[in-house]
Design a protein around this motif. Structure first.
Motif, PDB file in Angstrom:
ATOM      1  N   TRP A 145     -58.311  39.951  23.215  1.00 13.04           N
ATOM      2  CA  TRP A 145     -57.701  38.602  23.485  1.00 13.04           C
ATOM      3  C   TRP A 145     -58.733  38.404  24.447  1.00 13.04           C
ATOM      4  CZ3 TRP A 145     -51.072  38.740  24.674  1.00 13.04           C
ATOM      5  CH2 TRP A 145     -50.664  39.205  23.502  1.00 13.04           C
ATOM      6  N   ALA A 146     -58.753  39.035  25.903  1.00 15.46           N
ATOM      7  CA  ALA A 146     -59.462  38.290  26.129  1.00 15.46           C
ATOM      8  C   ALA A 146     -61.273  37.910  25.643  1.00 15.46           C
ATOM      9  CB  ALA A 146     -60.122  39.760  27.660  1.00 15.46           C
ATOM     10  N   ILE A 147     -61.708  38.155  24.819  1.00 17.15           N
ATOM     11  CA  ILE A 147     -62.807  38.075  23.855  1.00 17.15           C
ATOM     12  C   ILE A 147     -62.525  38.029  23.067  1.00 17.15           C
ATOM     13  CG2 ILE A 147     -64.355  40.080  25.547  1.00 17.15           C
ATOM     14  CD1 ILE A 147     -64.000  41.375  23.166  1.00 17.15           C
ATOM     15  N   ARG A 148     -61.255  37.849  22.353  1.00 15.10           N
ATOM     16  CA  ARG A 148     -60.853  37.558  20.728  1.00 15.10           C
ATOM     17  C   ARG A 148     -61.723  36.283  20.463  1.00 15.10           C
ATOM     18  NH1 ARG A 148     -55.020  36.884  19.263  1.00 15.10           N
ATOM     19  NH2 ARG A 148     -55.303  35.266  20.339  1.00 15.10           N
ATOM     20  N   ASP A 149     -61.376  35.095  21.658  1.00 10.44           N
ATOM     21  CA  ASP A 149     -61.741  34.177  21.436  1.00 10.44           C
ATOM     22  C   ASP A 149     -62.944  33.349  20.825  1.00 10.44           C
ATOM     23  OD1 ASP A 149     -59.411  33.560  20.267  1.00 10.44           O
ATOM     24  OD2 ASP A 149     -59.182  32.703  22.731  1.00 10.44           O
ATOM     25  N   ALA A 150     -64.051  33.912  21.184  1.00  7.82           N
ATOM     26  CA  ALA A 150     -65.310  33.932  21.382  1.00  7.82           C
ATOM     27  C   ALA A 150     -66.079  33.281  20.267  1.00  7.82           C
ATOM     28  CB  ALA A 150     -66.550  35.119  21.306  1.00  7.82           C
ATOM     29  N   ASP A 151     -67.542  32.725  20.113  1.00  9.53           N
ATOM     30  CA  ASP A 151     -68.299  31.812  19.033  1.00  9.53           C
ATOM     31  C   ASP A 151     -68.616  32.968  18.595  1.00  9.53           C
ATOM     32  OD1 ASP A 151     -67.010  29.874  20.424  1.00  9.53           O
ATOM     33  OD2 ASP A 151     -68.629  28.682  20.236  1.00  9.53           O
ATOM     34  N   TRP A 152     -68.369  34.259  17.751  1.00  8.05           N
ATOM     35  CA  TRP A 152     -69.040  34.716  17.387  1.00  8.05           C
ATOM     36  C   TRP A 152     -70.031  35.615  16.831  1.00  8.05           C
ATOM     37  CZ3 TRP A 152     -67.719  39.599  20.135  1.00  8.05           C
ATOM     38  CH2 TRP A 152     -66.604  40.166  20.576  1.00  8.05           C
ATOM     39  N   HIS A 153     -71.380  36.138  17.102  1.00  7.52           N
ATOM     40  CA  HIS A 153     -72.362  36.270  16.131  1.00  7.52           C
ATOM     41  C   HIS A 153     -73.478  34.685  15.998  1.00  7.52           C
ATOM     42  CE1 HIS A 153     -70.524  40.026  15.178  1.00  7.52           C
ATOM     43  NE2 HIS A 153     -70.142  39.511  13.934  1.00  7.52           N
ATOM     44  N   ILE A 154     -73.085  33.891  17.037  1.00  5.35           N
ATOM     45  CA  ILE A 154     -73.578  32.329  17.036  1.00  5.35           C
ATOM     46  C   ILE A 154     -74.908  32.535  17.227  1.00  5.35           C
ATOM     47  CG2 ILE A 154     -72.546  32.115  19.772  1.00  5.35           C
ATOM     48  CD1 ILE A 154     -73.054  29.463  16.547  1.00  5.35           C
ATOM     49  N   ALA A 155     -75.158  33.378  18.077  1.00  4.39           N
ATOM     50  CA  ALA A 155     -76.781  33.318  18.368  1.00  4.39           C
ATOM     51  C   ALA A 155     -77.617  34.120  16.969  1.00  4.39           C
ATOM     52  CB  ALA A 155     -76.841  34.370  20.160  1.00  4.39           C
ATOM     53  N   ALA A 156     -77.237  34.636  16.563  1.00  2.00           N
ATOM     54  CA  ALA A 156     -77.709  35.399  15.486  1.00  2.00           C
ATOM     55  C   ALA A 156     -77.565  34.353  14.575  1.00  2.00           C
ATOM     56  CB  ALA A 156     -77.156  36.569  15.424  1.00  2.00           C
ATOM     57  N   LYS A 167     -57.451  36.982   6.435  1.00  2.00           N
ATOM     58  CA  LYS A 167     -56.546  35.760   5.495  1.00  2.00           C
ATOM     59  C   LYS A 167     -54.691  35.938   7.277  1.00  2.00           C
ATOM     60  CE  LYS A 167     -56.708  35.289   1.194  1.00  2.00           C
ATOM     61  NZ  LYS A 167     -56.100  35.658  -0.124  1.00  2.00           N
ATOM     62  N   GLY A 168     -54.720  35.700   7.518  1.00  2.00           N
ATOM     63  CA  GLY A 168     -53.920  34.902   8.961  1.00  2.00           C
ATOM     64  C   GLY A 168     -53.863  35.365   9.709  1.00  2.00           C
ATOM     65  N   GLU A 169     -53.446  35.684  11.217  1.00  2.00           N
ATOM     66  CA  GLU A 169     -54.635  35.955  12.564  1.00  2.00           C
ATOM     67  C   GLU A 169     -54.671  37.196  12.828  1.00  2.00           C
ATOM     68  OE1 GLU A 169     -52.163  36.166  17.053  1.00  2.00           O
ATOM     69  OE2 GLU A 169     -51.276  34.579  15.337  1.00  2.00           O
ATOM     70  N   PRO A 170     -55.725  36.990  13.170  1.00  2.00           N
ATOM     71  CA  PRO A 170     -56.904  38.850  13.103  1.00  2.00           C
ATOM     72  C   PRO A 170     -56.042  39.527  14.282  1.00  2.00           C
ATOM     73  CG  PRO A 170     -58.005  36.401  14.420  1.00  2.00           C
ATOM     74  CD  PRO A 170     -56.589  35.728  13.757  1.00  2.00           C
ATOM     75  N   ASP A 171     -56.809  41.097  14.042  1.00  2.00           N
ATOM     76  CA  ASP A 171     -55.948  41.686  15.060  1.00  2.00           C
ATOM     77  C   ASP A 171     -57.156  42.226  15.225  1.00  2.00           C
ATOM     78  OD1 ASP A 171     -56.392  43.887  12.612  1.00  2.00           O
ATOM     79  OD2 ASP A 171     -54.088  43.212  12.193  1.00  2.00           O
ATOM     80  N   GLU A 172     -56.771  43.332  16.533  1.00  2.00           N
ATOM     81  CA  GLU A 172     -58.087  44.503  16.787  1.00  2.00           C
ATOM     82  C   GLU A 172     -58.269  45.466  14.729  1.00  2.00           C
ATOM     83  OE1 GLU A 172     -57.887  46.198  20.722  1.00  2.00           O
ATOM     84  OE2 GLU A 172     -55.688  45.507  20.362  1.00  2.00           O
ATOM     85  N   SER A 173     -58.441  44.937  14.440  1.00  2.00           N
ATOM     86  CA  SER A 173     -58.510  46.142  12.773  1.00  2.00           C
ATOM     87  C   SER A 173     -59.564  45.536  12.468  1.00  2.00           C
ATOM     88  CB  SER A 173     -57.142  46.972  12.589  1.00  2.00           C
ATOM     89  OG  SER A 173     -56.469  45.834  11.744  1.00  2.00           O
ATOM     90  N   ASN A 174     -59.331  43.929  13.182  1.00  2.00           N
ATOM     91  CA  ASN A 174     -60.496  43.361  11.772  1.00  2.00           C
ATOM     92  C   ASN A 174     -61.034  42.154  12.563  1.00  2.00           C
ATOM     93  OD1 ASN A 174     -57.807  41.041  12.099  1.00  2.00           O
ATOM     94  ND2 ASN A 174     -57.236  41.436  10.024  1.00  2.00           N
ATOM     95  N   TRP A 175     -61.160  42.315  13.982  1.00  2.00           N
ATOM     96  CA  TRP A 175     -61.521  41.450  14.095  1.00  2.00           C
ATOM     97  C   TRP A 175     -62.659  41.466  15.919  1.00  2.00           C
ATOM     98  CZ3 TRP A 175     -62.198  36.185  12.872  1.00  2.00           C
ATOM     99  CH2 TRP A 175     -62.877  35.292  12.999  1.00  2.00           C
ATOM    100  N   MET A 201     -65.910  29.236  11.078  1.00  2.00           N
ATOM    101  CA  MET A 201     -66.803  30.821  10.491  1.00  2.00           C
ATOM    102  C   MET A 201     -66.527  31.047   9.317  1.00  2.00           C
ATOM    103  SD  MET A 201     -65.257  32.952  14.062  1.00  2.00           S
ATOM    104  CE  MET A 201     -65.703  33.013  15.592  1.00  2.00           C
ATOM    105  N   ARG A 202     -65.803  31.302   8.764  1.00  2.00           N
ATOM    106  CA  ARG A 202     -65.663  31.360   7.302  1.00  2.00           C
ATOM    107  C   ARG A 202     -67.462  31.020   6.767  1.00  2.00           C
ATOM    108  NH1 ARG A 202     -62.900  26.954   6.964  1.00  2.00           N
ATOM    109  NH2 ARG A 202     -63.715  24.958   5.404  1.00  2.00           N
ATOM    110  N   ALA A 203     -68.364  30.212   7.232  1.00  2.00           N
ATOM    111  CA  ALA A 203     -68.389  29.360   6.167  1.00  2.00           C
ATOM    112  C   ALA A 203     -70.169  30.638   6.299  1.00  2.00           C
ATOM    113  CB  ALA A 203     -69.534  28.557   7.215  1.00  2.00           C
ATOM    114  N   TYR A 204     -69.598  31.604   7.547  1.00  2.00           N
ATOM    115  CA  TYR A 204     -70.808  32.408   7.711  1.00  2.00           C
ATOM    116  C   TYR A 204     -69.814  34.002   7.760  1.00  2.00           C
ATOM    117  CZ  TYR A 204     -70.652  32.568  12.760  1.00  2.00           C
ATOM    118  OH  TYR A 204     -70.144  32.277  14.070  1.00  2.00           O
ATOM    119  N   LEU A 205     -69.129  34.449   7.385  1.00  2.00           N
ATOM    120  CA  LEU A 205     -68.817  35.559   8.507  1.00  2.00           C
ATOM    121  C   LEU A 205     -67.410  35.583   6.807  1.00  2.00           C
ATOM    122  CD1 LEU A 205     -68.156  35.536  11.590  1.00  2.00           C
ATOM    123  CD2 LEU A 205     -70.010  36.600  10.844  1.00  2.00           C
TER     124      LEU A 205
END
Length: 265
Positions: free
Chosen positions: A37-48, A226-234, A218-222
């Motif tokens: 939870w402490a990292i889930r809301d990051a702007d994932w892969h934004i630097a890349a 569907k639905g709220e993410p969990d540890e298996s898909n996020w 994020m759907r624009a590049y990742l």
């Protein structure tokens, strides 16, 4: 701990990345109910996503926004009064889950000194350096977010969300050029996201500093699940081919920003 990264260029464009990190210092990790939870809301892969798209100075932090949100006012005042948001040291996730264990709360002053202040000292130093070289400088604040977060906004977010605090933080010529460069992608100017503290604090057009925020769904590049993410898909996997179309559009957007910044030279 090498958590702050500054790569200098002499062109009049600064790309700031306050939320791309997922690092939680060892002495803080035990305070969180869930490290995920402490990292889930990051702007994932934004630097890349932005890597190599423009001749620009980049400033980014590896620290998770759950530790310190470098795009919030140091005073703690809300940028969006009356709307759900997170603070300087968030105590809950975007979806409303409590981040901290019972009896544990963040030491806001210590975190401000350790992380917020050095990050913004770096931005201020680069603005001063580039203003000595150019009459105008553009600060472009780079963000991304899940496309659907009911607690924060209704429905599905447009792909590109441009913020200038309703025209306060930059000349309209810049925001018009960025909007035009969005092309066929869904976009909005000063919608749900009008720019965070970075944009509002540094955007002083009369002083030659024009600031603009780009919040990307994020759907624009990742491939968002569907639905709220969990540890298996996020988080979703970074795939260069998947991101390539948006990178091409962002290259056009950054070119428009640089063209504007070089205009009065």
């Amino acid at each position: 701990m090498n958590w702050l990264h500054v790569e200098r260029r002499d062109a009049p464009l600064i790309l700031a990345f306050p939320h791309g990190g997922s690092l939680i210092p060892d002495d803080l990790i035990g305070q969180f109910r869930s490290p995920w939870w402490a990292i889930r809301d990051a702007d994932w892969h934004i630097a890349a996503l932005y890597d190599g798209l423009a001749e620009a100075t980049t400033i980014r932090t590896d620290i998770s926004r759950s530790v310190i949100d470098c795009n919030r006012p140091p005073s703690g005042v809300s940028l969006y009064p009356g709307q759900a948001t997170t603070g300087l040291c968030p105590i809950d996730t975007f979806d409303g889950e409590a981040l901290y264990r019972d009896g544990e709360m963040p030491d806001i002053d210590a975190r401000r000194v350790a992380y917020f202040t050095p990050y913004h000292d770096a931005i201020e130093a680069e603005i001063a350096r580039l203003r000595a070289l150019h009459p105008w400088v553009v600060v472009y604040d780079c963000h991304s977010i899940r496309s659907v977060i009911p607690r924060l906004f209704d429905g599905e977010l447009p792909e590109l969300n441009i913020g200038t605090d309703n025209g306060v933080t930059c000349d309209s010529t810049l925001s018009d050029a960025v909007v035009a460069a969005c092309g066929e992608r869904s976009h909005v100017l000063n919608g749900r996201f009008r720019g965070g503290w970075t944009t509002r604090h540094y955007g002083r057009p009369a002083n030659g500093v024009h600031a603009i925020q780009m919040e990307i769904a994020m759907r624009a590049y990742l491939d968002e699940p569907k639905g709220e993410p969990d540890e298996s898909n996020w988080p979703p996997t970074w795939t260069p081919d998947r991101a390539a179309p948006l990178r091409a559009d962002l290259a056009n957007i950054l070119t428009a920003a640089l063209t504007f910044a070089k205009g009065p030279a």
